[in-house]
Design a protein around this motif. Structure first.
Motif, PDB file in Angstrom:
ATOM      1  N   ARG A 203     -17.442  84.531  28.153  1.00 24.41           N
ATOM      2  CA  ARG A 203     -16.528  83.395  28.102  1.00 24.41           C
ATOM      3  C   ARG A 203     -15.527  83.516  26.956  1.00 24.41           C
ATOM      4  N   ASP A 204     -15.979  84.112  25.849  1.00 22.73           N
ATOM      5  CA  ASP A 204     -15.113  84.239  24.675  1.00 22.73           C
ATOM      6  C   ASP A 204     -15.528  85.494  23.921  1.00 22.73           C
ATOM      7  N   LYS A 205     -14.640  86.480  23.863  1.00 24.73           N
ATOM      8  CA  LYS A 205     -14.940  87.753  23.213  1.00 24.73           C
ATOM      9  C   LYS A 205     -15.171  87.594  21.714  1.00 24.73           C
ATOM     10  N   ASN A 206     -14.827  86.449  21.152  1.00 23.33           N
ATOM     11  CA  ASN A 206     -15.066  86.210  19.729  1.00 23.33           C
ATOM     12  C   ASN A 206     -16.513  85.792  19.438  1.00 23.33           C
ATOM     13  N   ASN A 207     -17.289  85.531  20.488  1.00 23.88           N
ATOM     14  CA  ASN A 207     -18.714  85.221  20.312  1.00 23.88           C
ATOM     15  C   ASN A 207     -19.468  86.549  20.203  1.00 23.88           C
ATOM     16  N   ILE A 208     -19.690  87.011  18.984  1.00 24.50           N
ATOM     17  CA  ILE A 208     -20.079  88.411  18.800  1.00 24.50           C
ATOM     18  C   ILE A 208     -21.542  88.629  18.420  1.00 24.50           C
ATOM     19  N   LEU A 209     -22.256  87.593  18.029  1.00 27.38           N
ATOM     20  CA  LEU A 209     -23.592  87.820  17.485  1.00 27.38           C
ATOM     21  C   LEU A 209     -24.509  86.644  17.774  1.00 27.38           C
ATOM     22  N   THR A 210     -25.750  86.958  18.172  1.00 26.74           N
ATOM     23  CA  THR A 210     -26.796  85.945  18.319  1.00 26.74           C
ATOM     24  C   THR A 210     -27.977  86.357  17.452  1.00 26.74           C
ATOM     25  N   MET A 211     -28.277  85.566  16.442  1.00 27.17           N
ATOM     26  CA  MET A 211     -29.409  85.826  15.544  1.00 27.17           C
ATOM     27  C   MET A 211     -30.639  85.066  16.050  1.00 27.17           C
ATOM     28  N   VAL A 212     -31.800  85.711  15.997  1.00 29.13           N
ATOM     29  CA  VAL A 212     -33.045  85.076  16.419  1.00 29.13           C
ATOM     30  C   VAL A 212     -33.793  84.598  15.177  1.00 29.13           C
ATOM     31  N   LEU A 298     -22.833  89.707   6.322  1.00 29.94           N
ATOM     32  CA  LEU A 298     -22.024  89.575   7.538  1.00 29.94           C
ATOM     33  C   LEU A 298     -21.840  88.107   7.904  1.00 29.94           C
ATOM     34  N   LEU A 299     -22.916  87.339   7.875  1.00 27.88           N
ATOM     35  CA  LEU A 299     -22.827  85.925   8.239  1.00 27.88           C
ATOM     36  C   LEU A 299     -21.886  85.178   7.310  1.00 27.88           C
ATOM     37  N   ARG A 300     -22.052  85.392   6.016  1.00 30.21           N
ATOM     38  CA  ARG A 300     -21.174  84.703   5.069  1.00 30.21           C
ATOM     39  C   ARG A 300     -19.727  85.134   5.255  1.00 30.21           C
ATOM     40  N   GLY A 301     -19.499  86.434   5.458  1.00 33.48           N
ATOM     41  CA  GLY A 301     -18.141  86.933   5.610  1.00 33.48           C
ATOM     42  C   GLY A 301     -17.428  86.356   6.813  1.00 33.48           C
ATOM     43  N   VAL A 302     -18.129  86.276   7.932  1.00 35.68           N
ATOM     44  CA  VAL A 302     -17.517  85.744   9.154  1.00 35.68           C
ATOM     45  C   VAL A 302     -17.267  84.245   9.020  1.00 35.68           C
ATOM     46  N   LEU A 303     -18.249  83.519   8.476  1.00 35.50           N
ATOM     47  CA  LEU A 303     -18.102  82.064   8.373  1.00 35.50           C
ATOM     48  C   LEU A 303     -17.027  81.665   7.374  1.00 35.50           C
ATOM     49  N   GLU A 304     -16.827  82.458   6.354  1.00 38.73           N
ATOM     50  CA  GLU A 304     -15.846  82.110   5.320  1.00 38.73           C
ATOM     51  C   GLU A 304     -14.444  82.626   5.635  1.00 38.73           C
ATOM     52  N   SER A 305     -14.312  83.447   6.672  1.00 37.16           N
ATOM     53  CA  SER A 305     -13.003  84.017   6.989  1.00 37.16           C
ATOM     54  C   SER A 305     -12.202  83.077   7.891  1.00 37.16           C
ATOM     55  N   ASP A 306     -10.956  82.858   7.540  1.00 41.30           N
ATOM     56  CA  ASP A 306     -10.053  82.058   8.365  1.00 41.30           C
ATOM     57  C   ASP A 306      -9.221  82.932   9.293  1.00 41.30           C
ATOM     58  N   ILE A 307      -9.380  84.245   9.183  1.00 43.05           N
ATOM     59  CA  ILE A 307      -8.503  85.169   9.911  1.00 43.05           C
ATOM     60  C   ILE A 307      -9.177  85.721  11.155  1.00 43.05           C
ATOM     61  N   GLY A 309     -11.767  84.779  13.133  1.00 47.05           N
ATOM     62  CA  GLY A 309     -11.994  83.885  14.266  1.00 47.05           C
ATOM     63  C   GLY A 309     -13.267  84.168  15.037  1.00 47.05           C
ATOM     64  N   TYR A 310     -14.128  85.019  14.513  1.00 48.10           N
ATOM     65  CA  TYR A 310     -15.368  85.336  15.212  1.00 48.10           C
ATOM     66  C   TYR A 310     -16.367  84.185  15.087  1.00 48.10           C
ATOM     67  N   LYS A 311     -17.271  84.089  16.085  1.00 42.23           N
ATOM     68  CA  LYS A 311     -18.271  83.028  16.108  1.00 42.23           C
ATOM     69  C   LYS A 311     -19.667  83.637  16.183  1.00 42.23           C
ATOM     70  N   LEU A 312     -20.586  83.002  15.481  1.00 43.04           N
ATOM     71  CA  LEU A 312     -21.971  83.451  15.412  1.00 43.04           C
ATOM     72  C   LEU A 312     -22.879  82.374  15.995  1.00 43.04           C
ATOM     73  N   PHE A 313     -23.945  82.811  16.635  1.00 43.51           N
ATOM     74  CA  PHE A 313     -24.851  81.869  17.297  1.00 43.51           C
ATOM     75  C   PHE A 313     -26.295  82.195  16.924  1.00 43.51           C
ATOM     76  N   THR A 314     -27.152  81.254  17.229  1.00 43.33           N
ATOM     77  CA  THR A 314     -28.569  81.440  16.924  1.00 43.33           C
ATOM     78  C   THR A 314     -29.427  81.078  18.127  1.00 43.33           C
ATOM     79  N   HIS A 315     -30.571  81.729  18.215  1.00 42.40           N
ATOM     80  CA  HIS A 315     -31.614  81.361  19.183  1.00 42.40           C
ATOM     81  C   HIS A 315     -32.863  81.051  18.366  1.00 42.40           C
ATOM     82  N   ILE A 316     -33.331  79.816  18.420  1.00 40.15           N
ATOM     83  CA  ILE A 316     -34.461  79.378  17.598  1.00 40.15           C
ATOM     84  C   ILE A 316     -35.742  79.425  18.428  1.00 40.15           C
TER      85      ILE A 316
END
Length: 729
Positions: A203-212, A298-307, A309-316
């Motif tokens: 759906r969105d190529k910027n959704n790049i990572l799912t952490m478990v 990596l998580l901090r870098g992506v979340l703090e970047s305004d350029i 536009g990547y998104k990170l997700f989690t599976h709990i």
């Protein structure tokens, strides 16, 4: 917003919030300890996995040694190297921890089995240390032929970031892949996680990572001390909004993290499982940012970047099991969880590597069919005994794992310890709460005290007494290796006393690693877990307690329908097998449930009977008439017969009306129904006497009194049995 063992919700109109540590939160996150579903095969409070069975899938071609881009199939990368040197000293200086045996199965085998059973076709092993040992493992493990692809690296990889940059340079992955550490034990449904990730990525190529992540409190036994992270997650999309792995007492959250989201749930009860689903661009991010050394960077870098536009997700994960073996403390915790079957189907008696033949008996005792245990040895709960191991007479082993081909002498005491393969232990040796690596030789009358680690091929002379927290290595270890690990060697272990020190072959390893919390007893660990995470433990217990009646009630209904004639006898075994597999029970537990159901049904039908002899006669009559249908199919060995007697003991303990009938029912099982033979009765009696002796030495009055009561109740039966044998002679 409070920071504590749960999670808290925050609304989007927050301006700026400073949080303070607290033990409670505004809204509790979904709880889940090691699991809160049904018990599994061993009868303990363990959940069944929602993942597929333990059988491995094939890669569909010979890919070993070939490093080429693969697009169609799901691939996985396993980071074999451990990047925390101090956690497994001194063993890690000689041996890759990923090959360490955990309940006599190598850690990598758990990882690869987990991936293969979840549809991962090619498993790439990335390693830069211990090349010969890892390549020997790949060559000798036939089960993983066609699945495992070695990725040796000449340059030492010091961090996860180095590993990801190495993978990027090889241009292997052009589609989504699974990233796993080599110390993971898990039974989660990975296919569900992959499906969710791929759907988001399409759906969105910027959704790049799912952490478990696993839901568990900061003080949970499978979490490493100091592993305290705060994560803000959108409960609607599972997107990670906020991440802080350096939080102490206060956490500052800027409104910019939550202003675009209607709801954000802040968690301090999540543990990184070492599993992630990644798009190929994740490798590019590590390549472009050489300061990224771990996943947190990596998580901090992506979340703090305004350029970017990547998104990170989690599976709990809340119901299934996932944990990492990151030090000796978690090595013990995960081993205990495996023994108590929280990791099902990754348990010893699943024999996932096909080179063992473990069977499970009461009190979570696993024994390989080729193990030889003296009839005078005492093996108690939470114990694993490996293939080809011999246990001498009058030895006592409790809450321990004994590897393959070990030789244990007579009158040996092993408690809360881990003995690896090919270890020789002389007579009158005592090992407490320690790790003994492969090839170690302990001569007679030695003592290894709490928190010690004897690395490979160490030899301890006769009469040597090691003080607590002693680390010993073979003299072949060089001083350069010790210095590399921040340690020094002492050629004469002054921490020990011995009358024959000249027969030792060991140097003391001295470093600054903390050992007071690394290896702790099972009982103490269970107490700590319940004290520190009371609500979680209550939920686990509730789940376990709810699972038992579900199975027993179904068996009760089935037995009642047979006794009343509603269900044909011929259909009983088929339906019982269905319940057995549905609830993941073994035959001993089925026999237990059936015997309970029979006794319960007869007592309900004969409530007016108060005479023990008349009541036992009614019970024996039903057992005898229906033994071929109801009980004999569940009893295939003498051990099963002994377990049936112990089951009758438990029933008698729980119901005071059954206690006076105990010896008469036991007589009926032996003489009328012929479900237990004389040898089983005598062995049961011998075990009771041994346990009574042990309880007396340990000053356990309850156990001592309980066993004595049953021995007294059955005294007439024992006398009759002896006279009958004498008459036969």
């Amino acid at each position: 917003m409070k920071k504590g063992g749960g999670s808290a919700a925050a609304s989007s109109n927050t301006t700026k919030t400073t949080t303070t540590t607290s033990t409670s939160t505004a809204a509790a996150a979904p709880k889940g300890g090691r699991g809160s579903t049904a018990k599994s095969g061993g009868g303990g409070g363990a959940p069944k996995s929602s993942s597929s069975s333990s059988s491995s899938s094939s890669s569909g071609g010979d890919v070993v040694g070939a490093v080429t881009a693969v697009k169609a199939e799901l691939n996985g990368i396993v980071v074999v190297d451990s990047y925390s040197k101090e956690c497994f000293t001194p063993t890690a200086a000689e041996f890759p921890i990923a090959l360490a045996p955990v309940c006599n199965t190598r850690l990598l085998d758990y990882v690869i089995e987990f991936l293969a059973s979840n549809g991962v076709h090619n498993v790439y092993l990335l390693y830069s240390k211990h090349h010969e040992l890892i390549e020997a493992y790949i060559g000798e493990t036939q089960k993983w032929k066609g699945i495992v692809v070695p990725l040796p690296c000449v340059t030492e990889l010091c961090t996860l970031g180095d590993a990801m940059r190495e993978v990027y340079s090889r241009n292997i992955f052009t589609s989504d892949f699974v990233l796993v550490y080599g110390d993971v034990v898990a039974n989660i449904d990975l296919q569900q996680v992959v499906t969710e990730h791929k759907g988001r990525h399409e759906r969105d190529k910027n959704n790049i990572l799912t952490m478990v992540y696993k839901s568990c409190s900061p003080s949970h036994p499978t979490r490493v001390y100091g592993d305290d992270i705060v994560i803000g997650v959108s409960p609607l999309t599972s997107q990670i909004i906020f991440y802080d792995d350096k939080a102490t007492k206060n956490v500052t959250i800027d409104v910019s993290y939550i202003e675009t989201h209607k709801q954000v749930m802040f968690h301090n009860n999540l543990m990184d499982c070492g599993i992630a689903i990644c798009a190929p661009v994740v490798l590019s991010l590590f390549q472009d940012n050489f300061d990224y050394s771990c996943a947190a960077d990596l998580l901090r870098g992506v979340l703090e970047s305004d350029i970017m536009g990547y998104k990170l997700f989690t599976h709990i994960v809340t119901q299934a099991y996932a944990a990492r073996v990151r030090d000796w403390y978690t090595y013990n915790s995960v081993s205990q969880d495996i023994i108590r079957r929280w990791t099902f189907p990754l348990v010893p008696d699943s024999n996932i590597m096909r080179c063992s033949a473990y069977t499970l008996s009461r009190q979570f005792i696993y024994k390989d069919k080729d193990a030889i245990v003296s009839r005078n040895a005492l093996i108690t709960g939470n114990t694993v005994i490996g293939k080809g191991t011999e246990i001498g007479p009058y030895s006592r082993i409790s809450m321990s794992v004994i590897g393959s081909r070990c030789r244990v002498g007579s009158n040996v005491v092993i408690e809360n310890s881990y003995i690896w393969d090919d270890v020789t232990i002389g007579d009158n040796v005592k090992i407490l709460q320690s790790v003994i690596c492969s090839g170690v030789l302990l001569h007679n009358n030695c003592t290894v005290d709490t928190g010690s680690c004897l690395s490979f091929k160490v030899v301890i002379g006769e009469g040597m007494v090691l003080n607590p927290q002693t680390k010993l290595v073979h003299p072949g270890i060089s001083e350069e290796v010790a210095e590399e690990w921040g340690a020094k060697l002492n050629e004469t272990p002054s921490v020990a006393t011995s009358n024959t020190a000249s027969s030792n072959s060991a140097w003391q390893w001295i470093d600054n690693a903390v050992w007071d919390t690394t290896v702790i007893p099972f009982a103490e660990q269970a107490d700590n877990a319940s004290e520190s995470d009371e609500s979680e433990s209550e939920e686990e217990e509730t789940g376990a307690e709810e699972a038992v009646p579900e199975f027993s009630e179904e068996v009760n209904d089935l037995v009642s329908s047979v006794l009343s004639g509603e269900c044909p006898r011929d259909n009983f075994q088929l339906q019982l097998n269905g319940l057995k597999f549905a609830h993941d029970k073994n035959f001993a537990e089925c026999a237990d449930a059936v015997l309970r159901a029979i006794i319960t049904d007869v007592m309900q039908e004969n409530e007016e009977l108060t005479d023990p002899k008349k009541l036992s006669k009614a019970i024996n009559s039903v057992i005898t008439n229906y033994s071929d249908t109801l009980l004999k199919p569940c009893i295939s060995s003498r051990d099963d017969q002994i377990d049936l007697i112990f089951c009758l003991m438990e029933i008698a303990k729980e119901d005071e009306k059954v206690m006076p009938t105990f010896q008469y029912i036991l007589w009926g099982l032996n003489q009328e129904a012929e479900l237990v033979d004389e040898d089983a009765v005598w062995k049961w009696k011998s075990r009771l006497e041994e346990e009574q002796t042990e309880a007396g030495e340990a000053e356990d009055e309850d156990e001592d009194t309980s066993n004595a009561k049953f021995l007294q109740v059955c005294s007439d039966f024992f006398k009759w049995l002896r006279e009958a044998e004498e008459d036969d002679d």
